[in-house]
Write a protein that holds these residues in place. Structure first.
Motif, short mmCIF file in Angstrom:
data_model
loop_
_atom_site.label_atom_id
_atom_site.label_comp_id
_atom_site.label_asym_id
_atom_site.label_seq_id
_atom_site.Cartn_x
_atom_site.Cartn_y
_atom_site.Cartn_z
N ASP A 114 0.82 -1.21 0.00
CA ASP A 114 0.00 0.00 0.00
C ASP A 114 0.86 1.26 0.00
O ASP A 114 0.72 2.14 0.86
N ASN A 115 1.77 1.33 -0.96
CA ASN A 115 2.49 2.58 -1.17
C ASN A 115 2.70 2.81 -2.66
O ASN A 115 2.52 1.91 -3.48
N ILE A 116 3.07 4.02 -2.98
CA ILE A 116 3.26 4.42 -4.37
C ILE A 116 4.71 4.83 -4.55
O ILE A 116 5.20 5.74 -3.85
N ALA A 117 5.41 4.17 -5.43
CA ALA A 117 6.81 4.48 -5.70
C ALA A 117 6.89 5.49 -6.84
O ALA A 117 6.33 5.27 -7.91
N HIS A 118 7.60 6.57 -6.58
CA HIS A 118 7.83 7.60 -7.60
C HIS A 118 9.19 7.36 -8.21
O HIS A 118 10.22 7.45 -7.54
N PHE A 119 9.21 7.02 -9.49
CA PHE A 119 10.45 6.75 -10.21
C PHE A 119 10.86 7.98 -11.02
O PHE A 119 10.03 8.60 -11.69
N VAL A 120 12.15 8.30 -10.94
CA VAL A 120 12.74 9.34 -11.77
C VAL A 120 13.95 8.74 -12.46
O VAL A 120 14.87 8.26 -11.79
N ASP A 121 13.93 8.74 -13.79
CA ASP A 121 15.03 8.18 -14.58
C ASP A 121 15.33 6.75 -14.15
O ASP A 121 16.49 6.37 -13.92
N GLU A 122 14.23 5.95 -13.98
CA GLU A 122 14.29 4.52 -13.68
C GLU A 122 14.80 4.20 -12.27
O GLU A 122 15.12 3.06 -11.98
N LYS A 123 14.86 5.20 -11.39
CA LYS A 123 15.26 4.96 -10.00
C LYS A 123 14.18 5.50 -9.07
O LYS A 123 13.56 6.53 -9.35
N ILE A 124 13.98 4.79 -7.94
CA ILE A 124 12.96 5.23 -7.00
C ILE A 124 13.43 6.51 -6.31
O ILE A 124 14.49 6.56 -5.68
N ASN A 125 12.62 7.54 -6.43
CA ASN A 125 12.90 8.82 -5.79
C ASN A 125 12.34 8.86 -4.38
O ASN A 125 13.00 9.31 -3.44
N VAL A 126 11.10 8.41 -4.23
CA VAL A 126 10.44 8.42 -2.93
C VAL A 126 9.29 7.43 -2.96
O VAL A 126 8.74 7.12 -4.02
N LYS A 127 8.95 6.89 -1.78
CA LYS A 127 7.77 6.05 -1.64
C LYS A 127 6.69 6.84 -0.90
O LYS A 127 6.94 7.35 0.19
N ILE A 128 5.52 6.91 -1.51
CA ILE A 128 4.43 7.75 -1.01
C ILE A 128 3.42 6.86 -0.28
O ILE A 128 3.08 5.78 -0.76
#
Length: 258
Positions: free
Chosen positions: A22-36
């Motif tokens: 139950d979290n949302i992973a924010h990917f930037v340039d194919e790498k996880i930036n933050v988990k929401i």
């Protein structure tokens, strides 16, 4: 965009919803930036696989347990907007006026964002009315209550999956092609349950509505499950066999043409 899965923000960024954690992973340039943080902590149940990125929000279909547990259908909501600035969630969208009031089951929709018009069309899992949520006015209403001739209305509240399924109709999907909205449903038959979910046991049909008023509804049938739209064609799963998997592309005309 599909959700869970890749919810695309731009060429470098996308979001992936992890249902188990139950979290949302924010990917930037194919790498996880933050988990929401996801939805459960805010008493919202994410449903279905349709989701959209819009105006720094993630929009998803939901069940609203806070109101549904008490059968408070007048105040239950159907859409969640997750604000990516502060991770807060607001709930929007009323229930359909033709949705059964038998129980709290399946009170969530399939959604479609019309980004150019800033509206969301949605149809509940076992209903036929097309609902519209205006994101600018924050208002919801039924824009069409046309009932397809093959639509089945559930009357029982318990039974085997086969008994429940063969009395029900399921929403299959929504799509927009040019100035027309397409809504597709499926009726499971006994063959579907007797043969372990055989897709040939599903009767698939739909309605074309003219936008923006959703007038002049026209019914049609399809030879398989509706998968979405591509270059003004309907994509239809005609054969789900792994060896002979087949997708057909159909154009809208006086009749559907392959």
């Amino acid at each position: 965009m599909m959700f869970p899965g890749q919810l695309i923000r731009n060429d470098l960024e996308f979001f992936v919803y992890d249902l188990n954690q139950d979290n949302i992973a924010h990917f930037v340039d194919e790498k996880i930036n933050v988990k929401i943080p996801g939805y459960l902590d805010q008493n919202v149940w994410s449903r279905n696989t349709s989701g959209y990125y819009w105006n720094n929000h993630i929009i998803t279909a939901i069940e609203d347990p806070e109101n549904l547990r008490g059968m408070d259908f007048n105040n239950a909501k159907s859409l969640a907007f997750l604000n990516l600035d502060d991770y807060s969630i607001t709930k929007h969208g009323i229930l359909s006026p033709t949705l059964d009031n038998l129980d709290a089951n399946e009170k969530y929709p399939v959604i479609l964002l019309d980004e150019g018009s800033e509206v969301i069309y949605y149809v509940f899992e076992t209903d036929y009315s097309v609902m519209k949520y205006d994101m600018v006015k924050d208002s919801s209403y039924a824009v069409s209550s046309y009932k397809p001739k093959n639509f089945r209305t559930r009357t029982i509240t318990s039974g085997s999956p086969k008994e429940m399924g063969t009395e029900s109709t399921w929403i299959n999907g929504l799509g927009i092609i040019e100035n027309q909205l397409i809504v597709v449903w499926q009726n499971p038959t006994e063959k579907y349950y007797d043969n372990e979910g055989d897709p040939n046991g599903l009767i698939t049909y739909g309605v074309i509505y003219d936008l923006p008023l959703l007038d002049n509804p026209r019914e049609f049938s399809l030879p398989g499950t509706f998968l979405g739209t591509y270059k003004n064609n309907l994509m239809v799963e005609e054969n789900d066999d792994p060896i002979e998997y087949t997708i057909g592309f159909y154009k809208i005309g006086n009749e559907f043409q392959e």
